[in-house]
Write an enzyme that holds these catalytic residues in place. Structure first.
Site, PDB file in Angstrom:
ATOM      1  N   GLU A 146      -6.782  -0.175   2.864  1.00 38.09           N
ATOM      2  CA  GLU A 146      -5.292  -0.450   1.822  1.00 38.09           C
ATOM      3  C   GLU A 146      -5.576  -0.741   0.390  1.00 38.09           C
ATOM      4  OE1 GLU A 146      -1.662  -2.686   4.270  1.00 38.09           O
ATOM      5  OE2 GLU A 146      -2.929  -3.197   3.647  1.00 38.09           O
ATOM      6  N   ASP A 188       6.599   1.811   9.984  1.00 39.61           N
ATOM      7  CA  ASP A 188       7.129   1.554  11.639  1.00 39.61           C
ATOM      8  C   ASP A 188       8.926   1.165  11.260  1.00 39.61           C
ATOM      9  OD1 ASP A 188       6.686  -0.942  12.546  1.00 39.61           O
ATOM     10  OD2 ASP A 188       5.318  -0.417  11.021  1.00 39.61           O
TER      11      ASP A 188
END
Length: 252
Positions: A12, A219
């Site tokens: 990230e 998700d």
């Protein structure tokens, strides 16, 4: 002004740190703090690692050692609101520690931080606004940016949206739809669930430091959570994080 930038995964923070100029790297507490300039703004970027303790330690060092005057946390989260799709972005209006519960003692409510008397930590209003505007601007041009079309197609990302709402944090990777339902019933306006944001929020609250948390939905926080998680972060979320952040810094 110094902006502290945090992510819980190396994937990230990689593109962000790669774009920092005039770099200086300092190792403290098993973390590498990368100081320099991004979009002309003085920044310190750091890979915090997972969980509330790791995030709190890192945020404290950013503020107390490096003098961060604002803190931005960016990364992924599991969606709690069923209207969210993979690739959508949540900007924190407030954060709550969903695994904090001292309510067996009658003086405390569920989620309340003992001795602070707080359940919800509110993100900075101005940072929240700037983050939301930056995310919308970036996502509006996502297909012309540096994310390959095939990567977007792989995760069925076509018209990602930005929402502002509550983010819940706990030291659990949740993949249980029943648990999500229970938390949605207990926490109003719950958008997503992750493992660091509210810990950063508490540190910033206690140090009077403005903050915002930006999360891309990876998700649905259920049994169908993405199996190829590192690749999703590398191919999608790392670009989100850099693109949104660079747009934010232009407007700060």
């Amino acid at each position: 002004m110094t902006i502290g930038i945090m992510s819980a995964m190396l994937e990230e923070i990689y593109l962000i740190s790669s774009n920092i100029t005039n770099k200086k790297i300092e190792s403290i507490g098993n973390r590498e703090y990368i100081s320099g300039k991004l979009e002309g703004t003085k920044v310190v970027a750091v890979f915090s690692r997972w969980g509330k303790v790791a995030a709190a330690q890192t945020a404290t060092t950013l503020i107390s050692k490096f003098g961060a005057q604002k803190v931005i946390f960016t990364g992924v989260a599991g969606g709690a609101d069923p209207s969210l799709d993979i690739g959508d972005v949540v900007i924190s209006s407030e954060l709550i520690q969903h695994d904090m519960d001292a309510s067996a003692i009658s003086a405390f409510k569920r989620f309340e931080i003992p001795l602070l008397g707080i359940t919800h930590f509110k993100a900075d209003t101005e940072l929240n606004r700037i983050a939301a505007e930056a995310a919308r601007e970036y996502l509006a041009t996502i297909e012309s940016e540096d994310i390959p079309i095939q990567a977007l197609e792989e995760y069925n990302i076509h018209h990602p949206k930005v929402v502002i709402g509550t983010i819940a944090t706990g030291d659990q990777f949740i993949a249980d739809i029943a648990k999500i339902g229970e938390l949605r019933n207990a926490i109003s306006s719950l958008q997503c669930i992750e493992m660091e944001g509210a810990a950063v929020a508490q540190v910033c609250h206690e140090h009077l430091t403005p903050f915002v948390v930006i999360r891309a939905i990876s998700d649905k926080a259920d049994a169908n959570a993405i199996h190829d998680f590192p690749n999703f972060v590398k191919n999608i979320v790392s670009h989100y994080s850099l693109g949104i952040l660079k747009t934010m810094l232009k407007n700060l």
